[in-house]
Structure formats: C-alpha cells, structure tokens
Motif scaffolding. Sequence first.
Motif, PDB file in Angstrom:
ATOM      1  N   GLY A  92       1.020  -1.298  -0.049  1.00  0.00           N
ATOM      2  CA  GLY A  92       0.027   0.651  -0.189  1.00  0.00           C
ATOM      3  C   GLY A  92       0.361   1.257  -0.285  1.00  0.00           C
ATOM      4  O   GLY A  92      -0.111   2.773  -0.067  1.00  0.00           O
ATOM      5  N   THR A  93       2.073   1.115   0.036  1.00  0.00           N
ATOM      6  CA  THR A  93       2.858   2.491   0.033  1.00  0.00           C
ATOM      7  C   THR A  93       3.220   3.209  -1.115  1.00  0.00           C
ATOM      8  O   THR A  93       2.511   4.165  -0.771  1.00  0.00           O
ATOM      9  CB  THR A  93       4.288   2.789   0.685  1.00  0.00           C
ATOM     10  OG1 THR A  93       4.221   0.904   1.983  1.00  0.00           O
ATOM     11  CG2 THR A  93       5.289   3.651   0.429  1.00  0.00           C
ATOM     12  N   ASP A 151       0.732   3.539  -3.047  1.00  0.00           N
ATOM     13  CA  ASP A 151      -1.258   4.584  -3.131  1.00  0.00           C
ATOM     14  C   ASP A 151      -1.199   5.075  -2.099  1.00  0.00           C
ATOM     15  O   ASP A 151      -1.263   6.235  -2.436  1.00  0.00           O
ATOM     16  CB  ASP A 151      -1.626   3.056  -2.515  1.00  0.00           C
ATOM     17  CG  ASP A 151      -2.307   2.061  -3.888  1.00  0.00           C
ATOM     18  OD1 ASP A 151      -2.965   1.733  -4.216  1.00  0.00           O
ATOM     19  OD2 ASP A 151      -1.445   1.124  -3.501  1.00  0.00           O
ATOM     20  N   ILE A 152       0.057   5.384  -1.215  1.00  0.00           N
ATOM     21  CA  ILE A 152      -0.243   6.638   0.408  1.00  0.00           C
ATOM     22  C   ILE A 152       0.630   7.570  -0.685  1.00  0.00           C
ATOM     23  O   ILE A 152       0.538   8.248  -1.011  1.00  0.00           O
ATOM     24  CB  ILE A 152      -0.103   5.843   0.418  1.00  0.00           C
ATOM     25  CG1 ILE A 152      -0.336   5.172   2.106  1.00  0.00           C
ATOM     26  CG2 ILE A 152       0.536   7.491   1.664  1.00  0.00           C
ATOM     27  CD1 ILE A 152      -0.107   4.570   2.722  1.00  0.00           C
ATOM     28  N   LEU A 153       1.904   6.684  -1.720  1.00  0.00           N
ATOM     29  CA  LEU A 153       2.875   8.361  -1.838  1.00  0.00           C
ATOM     30  C   LEU A 153       1.675   8.554  -3.337  1.00  0.00           C
ATOM     31  O   LEU A 153       2.090  10.087  -4.096  1.00  0.00           O
ATOM     32  CB  LEU A 153       3.960   7.917  -2.336  1.00  0.00           C
ATOM     33  CG  LEU A 153       4.732   7.101  -1.602  1.00  0.00           C
ATOM     34  CD1 LEU A 153       6.114   6.233  -2.071  1.00  0.00           C
ATOM     35  CD2 LEU A 153       5.142   7.882  -0.767  1.00  0.00           C
ATOM     36  N   LEU A 163      -1.473   9.234  -3.394  1.00  0.00           N
ATOM     37  CA  LEU A 163      -2.552  10.200  -2.690  1.00  0.00           C
ATOM     38  C   LEU A 163      -2.010  11.567  -2.239  1.00  0.00           C
ATOM     39  O   LEU A 163      -2.013  12.019  -2.507  1.00  0.00           O
ATOM     40  CB  LEU A 163      -3.481   9.336  -1.298  1.00  0.00           C
ATOM     41  CG  LEU A 163      -4.373   9.983  -0.789  1.00  0.00           C
ATOM     42  CD1 LEU A 163      -5.477  10.095  -2.500  1.00  0.00           C
ATOM     43  CD2 LEU A 163      -5.183   9.201  -0.032  1.00  0.00           C
ATOM     44  N   PHE A 164      -0.556  11.180  -2.107  1.00  0.00           N
ATOM     45  CA  PHE A 164      -0.089  12.307  -1.223  1.00  0.00           C
ATOM     46  C   PHE A 164       0.132  12.993  -2.481  1.00  0.00           C
ATOM     47  O   PHE A 164       0.325  14.366  -2.074  1.00  0.00           O
ATOM     48  CB  PHE A 164       1.513  11.534  -0.330  1.00  0.00           C
ATOM     49  CG  PHE A 164       1.968  12.789  -0.244  1.00  0.00           C
ATOM     50  CD1 PHE A 164       1.897  13.826   1.207  1.00  0.00           C
ATOM     51  CD2 PHE A 164       3.515  13.519  -0.046  1.00  0.00           C
ATOM     52  CE1 PHE A 164       2.225  15.089   2.006  1.00  0.00           C
ATOM     53  CE2 PHE A 164       3.872  13.942   0.710  1.00  0.00           C
ATOM     54  CZ  PHE A 164       3.372  14.718   1.013  1.00  0.00           C
ATOM     55  N   ILE A 215      -0.813  13.524  -5.014  1.00  0.00           N
ATOM     56  CA  ILE A 215      -2.475  14.230  -5.599  1.00  0.00           C
ATOM     57  C   ILE A 215      -2.840  15.286  -3.701  1.00  0.00           C
ATOM     58  O   ILE A 215      -3.202  16.582  -4.715  1.00  0.00           O
ATOM     59  CB  ILE A 215      -3.911  13.498  -5.360  1.00  0.00           C
ATOM     60  CG1 ILE A 215      -3.628  11.895  -7.001  1.00  0.00           C
ATOM     61  CG2 ILE A 215      -5.468  13.615  -5.498  1.00  0.00           C
ATOM     62  CD1 ILE A 215      -4.645  10.932  -6.799  1.00  0.00           C
ATOM     63  N   ILE A 244      -9.210   5.791  -6.320  1.00  0.00           N
ATOM     64  CA  ILE A 244      -8.289   4.812  -5.474  1.00  0.00           C
ATOM     65  C   ILE A 244      -8.723   4.522  -4.431  1.00  0.00           C
ATOM     66  O   ILE A 244      -8.435   2.976  -3.728  1.00  0.00           O
ATOM     67  CB  ILE A 244      -7.365   6.013  -4.751  1.00  0.00           C
ATOM     68  CG1 ILE A 244      -6.578   6.486  -6.332  1.00  0.00           C
ATOM     69  CG2 ILE A 244      -6.238   5.668  -4.010  1.00  0.00           C
ATOM     70  CD1 ILE A 244      -5.632   8.021  -5.730  1.00  0.00           C
TER      71      ILE A 244
END
Lengths: 504, 156
Positions: free
Chosen positions: B73-74, B76-78, B80-81, B83, B110
Amino acid sequence: MEIFPALLSVITDPTLLFAIVLAAAVGMIVGATPGLTASAAIAMLLPITFYMPPLFALAFLYVIGKSGRYGGSVAAILFNTPGTAASAATQIDGYPLARAGKAGKAMKVATISSVIGDFMGDIMLVVGVGFIASIALKLGPPETFAIYFAAFVVIGSVIGKSITKGLISALLGILVAMVGLDPISSEERYTFGSFELSNGIGLVPLMIGVFVLGEVFAQLEERKKAKGEVRENESDPSGHTLTYEEYKPCIPHAIRGGFIGAGIGVLPGLGSAIAAFISYGEGKRRAKNPEQWGKGALEGVAAPEAANNAVSGPSMAPLLTLGIPGSTIGAILLGVFLIHGIQVGPTLFLTDKELVYQLFACGMLGIFAYGIIGYFGATQVARLILKVPVNVLYPLIFLTAFVAAYSARGSMFDVTVMTVAGFVGWLMRKFDFNVAAFVISFVLAKGAEETFRQSLLMSDGGALIFVERPIAAGFLLLGLAAMGFRIRSIMKERRIAEGGLGDA
Amino acid sequence: MRDVVEGIVLAFLSLAAIWGAWQVPAASPGDTWAGIVPFAASVALLALSGLLLLGGLRASDTGHDLAEGGDTGTLDILVLFAIALIYQQSFRWFGYVLPTAIVAPVVLYIFGVRNWIGLAVSVIACPLIFHIIFFELLGVFPPYGEVFDLLDWFRG
C-alpha cells in the motif's frame, strides 16, 4: 457548589442541550467506527466551532471525546475490532460474550459501567479541580517548568512501545513548535526567510493533518492489507436483556475501575488505554471467578470500561489548572480555548470560572445522553456503522480535511501545513513513532520555553534554580523516575519474552 | 536495518536543527538566548538518534534485526500524497470548486469505488456540498484562483 447553578443554566438552554445530545450521538458513532477516532472527529470539526460561542464549541467537542471513548466498546464487543485503543481491554471478554449470543448484555454492561466510571471521574474533577488550581496559583516559573519537563518525559516514555522513539517524537513536537518568531525577543527561528513560517505552525492544521489526513493514509494502507469482511455478532433474545442480579457482581469492579481511571487521568499522557488494562488486571486478580475472565465474564467488561471512561474528567484537571493537556483530545480542547481568547491555567478559575463549571455540567449531561443512547440504541448504531461504505467515507474525510484546514484562518499556507503534517503523521505511525507525544509536546513547548527562560532570568542564568526549589526538584525526579520505571518494565517484558522463546 | 536508517535520517535532521538554532542571534544583555530551547532540543534529538542507530547496529550484529512490516500500500499512499500536494496547490491557481470536482472522483477511485454513476455524481455533489457548508453557511471566504476560478465564471 458552583456546579449546581452551572447545571441549571445548561439544562435551561435548549440549544446547548441539543448540542450535547448531538455530540453524544456523533461521538458514539465515531468511536464505534473502526479506524475513526474521537480525536480525528474533533480535529475535523474544530474549524466549525470557530463560528460558535465558546461554551457551545467546548461542550460539543468535550462530549464527543467522552462519548467516543465509550463508543469504542461497541466495535470491540460486536466486531472484535476496538474502535479506540482504550477499548482493546473490553474486547478480551466482550467479544467472547458476543460470540456466545450475549452481545446485547455485554453492551449494556459496558454502557452502565462507562456511565458509572465517567460520573465518578467528573465528580472527582469538580471536587478537586478548584483545590489543584489554588495550588497551581502559588507555583512559580521553575516549578511550572519542572511540571512541563515531567509531562514531556512521561508522555514521551510511557506511551508507545519504544522509549527512544517516544522521546524523539516529543522532541520533534518541540522543534516544530519553535518555528516562527520567538515570543520574547521576536528573533526568527527556523523560518529560512519565509514570511509565512515567521507566523509559526498553526495548531489546527497540524492536528487536522496528523489525526485526519494521516488516518486517511493509514486507512488506505489498511485496506490493501485487510482481508475478509467485518460482521456483527447477533444476540439471541435472552442475551439482549440485563437484570440487576447479573450486573450486581460487576458493581465493585466498575467502582474500582472508576477510581483507577480517575487516578490515572490526572497524570498527563498516561491515558485511558493504560487505565483500562490496569483495571482489567486488578479486577481479574480480585475476582471470585478469575478462570472465567478472558472467556466471557461480564465483570471483565465492566472493569476496563469504567476505568477508560473515568479518565475523561480528571484528564481535564492538568489542562485547566496548568495548561498541560493530558491527552490528544485535551490538546485539541486547549486549541479551542486559545482560539476563543481564553487563557488556560490557574488564572482561568479567576477569570472564567462560570464557563469552566458550565463545561463540567455539559460533560455530566453528555454522560447521561450517551448512557441513554447506548443502553437503548447501541445495537442500532452498530448496524448503521456496518452500512457505512468505507470506500466512500474516507475520500469524503480526505476532502473535508482540506476545506477544514483552510476554513480555520482562510490561509492557503495552513492547507500546505496540513498536507505535509498528514504525510508526516502517517510516516510516524508506520515507523512506530508516537503521534500523541508529538502533538502534545507541540502544544506544551511554548509554555515550557516561557517558564524555562523566566526561571533562568530569575536565577541570573543559573540552571541550579530547578534543583534548589524542592517542588521543582520533586517534579524533575518524578519525570526521571517514571522513565526509570518504564525502562525497568520494558526490560522485564524482554526477559520474559526471551525466557518464553528459550522454553519453546 | 530499519532502526539504522531511522537513526541516520534523524541524525541528519537533528544536525540541521542544531545549525538552524545556531543561526539565532545572540541575546541582548539581561535577556536569554532565543535559540536555547531549539538548540537543547536538537542536541537531545541527536543523542537519541545516536541511541537508535546503536540499537539498530547491535540488533543487526546479533541477528535480532528481523524483517519488519511489508510495504503493502505504500505506493498508493505516495500517489495519494502527490494528489494531496497538487490539490492544495491548485486551490491557489483554480480556486476551490474546479480542483475538488476533479480530485473527488480520483480519490473515490483510489479507495475502490468503481461505480461510474457514483463517480460522475461526485464531480458535482462534492464541490457543491462542501461549498454550501463552508463558504455559504459558515461564511468562510473561498480561496481565489489566480489563473482561472470556476466560481467566478459561474457568478459571471
């Protein structure tokens, strides 16, 4: 005696009563939703309260905090997922009870015990806070700094798995708070020539970032790891009702839990999770049926629930009398006081005594409200939570975080701070740093610096002033002793773990 | 290994903080140095980073440094960050409405929403609801888009 006129004035204000009931319902839903915390909800709603009168804003957020602590037990009992860290101890017996078809019974025990514990904590707060404030008025800067120091060390070392990482988190919070103009000499610190940084980092965007956006990042990560669905455990008809005879053995555990929670609540940083586990351990040790604990004993639900809710009231004592928040919710409430121009500390009881007691009265009515909602409607709340589509909820929270951060001061810089704080908050969680210690230290840093530098001026630059004054020295030793005890307990845990591995 | 990396990163951070504190001008007579607390905190941070580093090195020597946590999931978080960073910056360029109308369906996607009607509804519903709550009911002045502001265009 100030509490009675305060209660009367709150009861006769229908708008305030509506806010209390609404906050009780919101707190319960938020606390019961796995992954959502009362701190996140309060941080998100904080900018909205700018537009409310101070008592209305404080009461609304304070009751959400109280009800959120209780709401955690619903998720712990029904879904085997504690809604808050504090309700993890409730899960030990609550979930087996739910599996045995007694979910309704367990939730009623949790509700009654939470109400008992919370009322005990609030009564002790009302009785004791004036006394603490009168003592606090006599403390000079060295003593106050020593209390701040003890709070930093206790918050940094007691919460979380690692003392080193806890203390590092606290130091990072202090360093972030130092950004901007020095309040005494107006010298720039860590501004790098930026005008926006010279105003410092705002408390509201930092909190929204760490608790709300950080939680959204964490939930996205969780969603990638999670497998399976959360299901509610149904109650059979007999498992839904609770008789007095069934609750009677729980009463001593609830009262003991109330005392344990209230005692721990006064100490900054320890929080409701520790109170709940200590109360559970103590309850099991004194129980007539210890073999039943862990397999579905109603007393095993009563003891931790009373303790974790009893923390709520007394944790306000250090906040209101010394300006030292004992929890993340306390830190956010401190922000609300400051935003509304109310100076928290010993003088609060001279300048805004009426407001303080009205807030306590709202807290007590909030307990009553969540008690009624929980006793008759906890199952319905649980069903509602199961219907909330998480994949829609978190994107909406994501979008709210931005507009909420902007609304606080109408500043785009605050939105940038919130975004960066959200990512840092997620990183800190991922690498086991202590987010609570970071935020609480950020809030405490300015006051601690002021008292430290005032003490140095009093002693003409000599640091011995902190050792020469007995109360100050006592608090410094208290902080160091707390750290010593924590190191000892960690080493003991490690020895047991190594022994256990050796036996295997 | 993780503790070693964390220790090194924090050590660099604390050195930067010490340098920053050192830049604070000296105190005038009868006053205290404004850099005293940042300096003390950064030195303490350096010492604790050292402890973390030593602990990490000792763990890797004794073989106790087991693999810790995956990186699920890292990425995806990057994303999202990234965005989030673009979204907050675009407020300055395009105001609130247009960036929110674009970002809302992206974030929903997402998080796993695949219903195209729902995503389409979010393009209008999200900016509208947030605008009404915060900028109309609460009376907050909306951010003004320097390049193009859809709200201005709607209002003529």
